[in-house]
Design a protein around this motif. Structure first.
Motif, PDB file in Angstrom:
ATOM      1  N   PRO A   1       4.906  55.917  53.992  1.00  0.00           N
ATOM      2  CA  PRO A   1       3.891  55.952  55.321  1.00  0.00           C
ATOM      3  C   PRO A   1       4.663  56.356  56.413  1.00  0.00           C
ATOM      4  CG  PRO A   1       3.721  54.047  54.942  1.00  0.00           C
ATOM      5  CD  PRO A   1       4.938  54.202  53.947  1.00  0.00           C
ATOM      6  N   LEU A   2       4.991  57.088  57.426  1.00  0.00           N
ATOM      7  CA  LEU A   2       5.381  58.550  58.094  1.00  0.00           C
ATOM      8  C   LEU A   2       5.048  57.937  59.639  1.00  0.00           C
ATOM      9  CD1 LEU A   2       4.434  62.155  57.555  1.00  0.00           C
ATOM     10  CD2 LEU A   2       6.419  61.200  56.483  1.00  0.00           C
ATOM     11  N   GLU A   3       6.304  56.719  60.372  1.00  0.00           N
ATOM     12  CA  GLU A   3       6.117  56.314  61.483  1.00  0.00           C
ATOM     13  C   GLU A   3       6.455  57.806  62.697  1.00  0.00           C
ATOM     14  OE1 GLU A   3       9.468  53.579  60.768  1.00  0.00           O
ATOM     15  OE2 GLU A   3       8.992  52.947  58.668  1.00  0.00           O
ATOM     16  N   GLY A   4       6.516  58.539  62.504  1.00  0.00           N
ATOM     17  CA  GLY A   4       6.397  59.475  63.648  1.00  0.00           C
ATOM     18  C   GLY A   4       5.454  59.641  64.296  1.00  0.00           C
ATOM     19  N   PHE A   5       4.370  59.704  62.704  1.00  0.00           N
ATOM     20  CA  PHE A   5       2.553  60.080  63.992  1.00  0.00           C
ATOM     21  C   PHE A   5       1.952  58.820  63.580  1.00  0.00           C
ATOM     22  CE2 PHE A   5       5.254  64.062  62.247  1.00  0.00           C
ATOM     23  CZ  PHE A   5       4.704  64.643  63.116  1.00  0.00           C
ATOM     24  N   ASP A   6       2.231  57.531  64.690  1.00  0.00           N
ATOM     25  CA  ASP A   6       1.195  56.606  64.172  1.00  0.00           C
ATOM     26  C   ASP A   6      -0.020  56.781  64.614  1.00  0.00           C
ATOM     27  OD1 ASP A   6       2.759  56.415  66.494  1.00  0.00           O
ATOM     28  OD2 ASP A   6       3.503  54.499  66.177  1.00  0.00           O
ATOM     29  N   SER A   7       0.174  57.840  65.358  1.00  0.00           N
ATOM     30  CA  SER A   7      -1.866  58.488  66.622  1.00  0.00           C
ATOM     31  C   SER A   7      -2.176  59.361  66.115  1.00  0.00           C
ATOM     32  CB  SER A   7      -0.912  58.982  67.948  1.00  0.00           C
ATOM     33  OG  SER A   7      -0.530  57.311  68.648  1.00  0.00           O
ATOM     34  N   LEU A   8      -1.598  59.787  64.935  1.00  0.00           N
ATOM     35  CA  LEU A   8      -2.493  61.291  64.217  1.00  0.00           C
ATOM     36  C   LEU A   8      -3.847  61.134  63.776  1.00  0.00           C
ATOM     37  CD1 LEU A   8      -1.462  64.357  64.448  1.00  0.00           C
ATOM     38  CD2 LEU A   8      -0.926  63.453  62.018  1.00  0.00           C
ATOM     39  N   LEU A   9      -4.983  61.398  64.125  1.00  0.00           N
ATOM     40  CA  LEU A   9      -6.250  61.531  63.848  1.00  0.00           C
ATOM     41  C   LEU A   9      -6.855  62.871  62.658  1.00  0.00           C
ATOM     42  CD1 LEU A   9      -8.229  61.094  66.891  1.00  0.00           C
ATOM     43  CD2 LEU A   9      -7.226  59.102  65.454  1.00  0.00           C
ATOM     44  N   SER A  10      -6.071  63.708  62.979  1.00  0.00           N
ATOM     45  CA  SER A  10      -5.981  64.997  62.216  1.00  0.00           C
ATOM     46  C   SER A  10      -5.007  65.957  61.872  1.00  0.00           C
ATOM     47  CB  SER A  10      -7.510  65.811  62.337  1.00  0.00           C
ATOM     48  OG  SER A  10      -6.804  66.436  63.535  1.00  0.00           O
ATOM     49  N   ILE A  11      -4.497  66.141  60.598  1.00  0.00           N
ATOM     50  CA  ILE A  11      -3.592  67.300  60.330  1.00  0.00           C
ATOM     51  C   ILE A  11      -3.656  68.299  59.019  1.00  0.00           C
ATOM     52  CG2 ILE A  11      -2.676  65.350  58.252  1.00  0.00           C
ATOM     53  CD1 ILE A  11      -0.211  66.235  58.899  1.00  0.00           C
ATOM     54  N   ASP A  12      -3.386  69.541  59.457  1.00  0.00           N
ATOM     55  CA  ASP A  12      -3.834  70.591  58.270  1.00  0.00           C
ATOM     56  C   ASP A  12      -2.829  71.370  58.116  1.00  0.00           C
ATOM     57  OD1 ASP A  12      -4.760  72.621  57.049  1.00  0.00           O
ATOM     58  OD2 ASP A  12      -5.943  72.776  58.525  1.00  0.00           O
ATOM     59  N   LEU A  13      -2.505  70.691  56.808  1.00  0.00           N
ATOM     60  CA  LEU A  13      -0.650  71.758  56.040  1.00  0.00           C
ATOM     61  C   LEU A  13      -1.450  72.470  55.423  1.00  0.00           C
ATOM     62  CD1 LEU A  13       0.434  68.376  55.616  1.00  0.00           C
ATOM     63  CD2 LEU A  13       0.582  69.936  57.712  1.00  0.00           C
ATOM     64  N   SER A  14      -2.996  72.948  54.805  1.00  0.00           N
ATOM     65  CA  SER A  14      -3.053  73.597  53.593  1.00  0.00           C
ATOM     66  C   SER A  14      -2.308  75.241  54.206  1.00  0.00           C
ATOM     67  CB  SER A  14      -5.075  74.056  53.885  1.00  0.00           C
ATOM     68  OG  SER A  14      -4.455  74.450  55.368  1.00  0.00           O
ATOM     69  N   MET A  15      -2.899  76.127  52.889  1.00  0.00           N
ATOM     70  CA  MET A  15      -2.085  77.525  52.423  1.00  0.00           C
ATOM     71  C   MET A  15      -0.626  77.295  52.891  1.00  0.00           C
ATOM     72  SD  MET A  15      -4.661  78.712  51.606  1.00  0.00           S
ATOM     73  CE  MET A  15      -4.498  80.725  51.725  1.00  0.00           C
ATOM     74  N   ASN A  16       0.471  76.506  52.189  1.00  0.00           N
ATOM     75  CA  ASN A  16       2.141  76.354  52.279  1.00  0.00           C
ATOM     76  C   ASN A  16       2.647  76.040  51.255  1.00  0.00           C
ATOM     77  OD1 ASN A  16       2.679  76.833  55.255  1.00  0.00           O
ATOM     78  ND2 ASN A  16       0.800  75.369  55.458  1.00  0.00           N
TER      79      ASN A  16
END
Length: 488
Positions: free
Chosen positions: A108-123
């Protein structure tokens, strides 16, 4: 905008909190690596401008940001470890359409505990699928090099994840058997990977699932019966795997909202269950390239393609409205994931094609390349909104239904490589939207009906029917020969 911006352009903007330079593909941000900005940004919008090739080090100073969008910004660098451990207030992060790489980690990534959406596609990210906080609702991870899903089992059972796309990666091994942690999941896309083994029974815990894509993997075994609990399913795609056994009767009995069902290129056998006729809202049914035998149920006229208009209201947090007429179908998803378009692979006019945004226009039945026998049910001809019908490469016999001309919306009709006999119905000449027709390799006889449409096709459309005659074939019909002889 075009030109080069450096840190000097921002040196006196002490109160800046919203930076948006998006969609300026000729604008270059040439920022020195040791620059410390004089501001704290809440919104960073740098989509589609030239930010790379290096990952911006100055992001390390921004700990009040709530939205970060650096998609399509020309970054071809490994994302540094410090970024994944930032203490931020980020709610939305988009790094898509770059050439970023590296391993994010399976913890679990502790630095983004408020994150609702993430897009890492096409990498170019690799390693295990990253596990973000349980507050993340949407996770776009497609078109990377992720290799494992096992990290998902470390998620807590109160996770809010509703959308997960890990399609077009390098996922290998078996599907994890911990889907009971993801009861809020509505869309799961795992297409085009290297997944193997059986589909675990815990998928039955996905009570809110609407789109379930497992196509083009190496999955084996039968459908787990627990899937019959997923009554909200609208799209089920398991094409191009090695699944086997009979098609479960509960697909028609327990999944009342199915609009897309693709079982193509598997090893399903036995007869086609008549319970499929309960799928009254089906718009795409693809059972091609299996070992299905027996006759075709004569109840497919229940399908939505025959209706002028219909609508259904979904119970729960999702609503599906379907408006159907002779030429189009519209599906809208009004749950927490709005307007996501399913992508399905299907054989169209003899070629493998992928349909996404245009899928709503495709009303298709493909039963080709099986062992089906008996006659073509007349019920097919009541599907007045059907755009494509493919029954080729089977053992069908008897005559083409006289009412075939009712398929006024048909763009493609393939009945080739069967044992059909008799004449080509004259009503077929009334289907003026036909752009693809294949009746080859049957036992059809008599004169090809005369129409602008039917004579416009190449002679290969009718080849292998040795008793057929008339244009576009070079063989004259007996009545034409006698007329020619009399005139002579």
């Amino acid at each position: 905008m075009e030109g080069v911006m450096s840190e000097s352009h921002f040196s006196k903007l002490f109160n800046l909190n919203h930076l948006d330079l998006s969609s300026n593909p000729h604008l270059v941000l040439n920022i020195h690596s040791d620059w410390i900005p004089p501001f704290q940004l809440e919104y960073i919008h740098l989509r589609s401008c030239k930010l790379g090739p290096s990952f911006p080090k100055w992001f390390q100073t921004q700990n009040k940001s709530v939205k970060l969008d650096i998609s399509n910004s020309g970054i071809s660098d490994f994302v540094p470890n410090w970024f994944w451990n930032l203490s931020t207030h980020l709610l939305h992060m988009n790094l898509s359409n770059n050439q970023m790489g590296g391993t994010i980690g399976n913890y679990p990534l502790e630095g983004f505990d408020s994150l609702l959406s993430i897009d890492l596609s096409m990498n170019q990210f690799e390693g295990p699928v990253p596990l973000f906080s349980n507050k993340v609702v949407t996770s776009y991870l497609s078109n990377n090099k992720f290799s494992s899903l096992n990290s998902l089992c470390d998620a807590t059972e109160d996770t809010l994840l509703s959308f997960l796309d890990v399609s077009y990666n390098q996922l290998a091994g078996e599907l994890p058997d911990c889907w009971s942690h993801f009861t809020r999941l509505e869309i799961l896309l795992l297409t085009n990977n290297k997944l193997s083994g059986k589909i675990p029974s815990s998928v039955g815990s996905l009570s809110r699932i609407q789109m379930f894509h497992l196509g083009n993997n190496n999955l084996i075994g039968q459908f787990p019966s627990s899937l019959n609990k997923c009554r909200e399913l609208t799209v089920l795609d398991v094409g191009e795997n090695r699944l086997e056994g009979p098609i479960p009767t509960w697909i028609g009995e327990s999944l009342p909202y199915l609009s897309v069902l693709s079982l193509r290129s598997n090893r399903f056998n036995g007869s086609m269950p008549s319970s499929l006729c309960y799928l009254v809202y089906i718009q795409l049914l693809d059972l091609s390239s299996n070992d299905i035998d027996g006759s075709i149920p004569n109840c497919f006229n229940n399908f939505i393609a025959r209706k002028k208009k219909a609508s259904i209201e979904r119970i729960g947090n999702g609503t599906v409205d379907s408006a159907i007429n002779d030429t189009s179908i519209t599906l809208s998803y009004n749950g927490s994931i709005n307007g996501y378009d399913a992508q399905v692979a299907l054989i169209w006019k003899g070629k493998l094609s992928y349909y996404k945004s245009t899928l709503r226009l495709v009303k298709s039945i493909d039963l080709s390349s099986n062992k089906l026998a008996g006659e073509i049910p007349t019920g097919f001809t009541e599907l007045i909104g059907l755009v494509s019908l493919n029954l080729s490469r089977n053992n069908l016999s008897g005559q083409i239904p006289e009412t075939i001309g009712q398929l006024k919306s048909s763009d493609a009709l393939d009945l080739s490589r069967n044992h059909l006999s008799g004449k080509i119905p004259s009503s077929l000449s009334e289907v003026d939207r036909l752009n693809f027709l294949d009746l080859s390799s049957n036992n059809l006889s008599g004169k090809i009906p005369t129409s602008t449409q039917l004579q416009s096709f190449d002679s290969s459309t009718y080849m292998g029917n040795f008793e057929l005659c008339g244009p576009p074939l070079t063989k004259n019909c007996p009545e034409e020969e006698s007329t020619t002889s009399t005139e002579t």
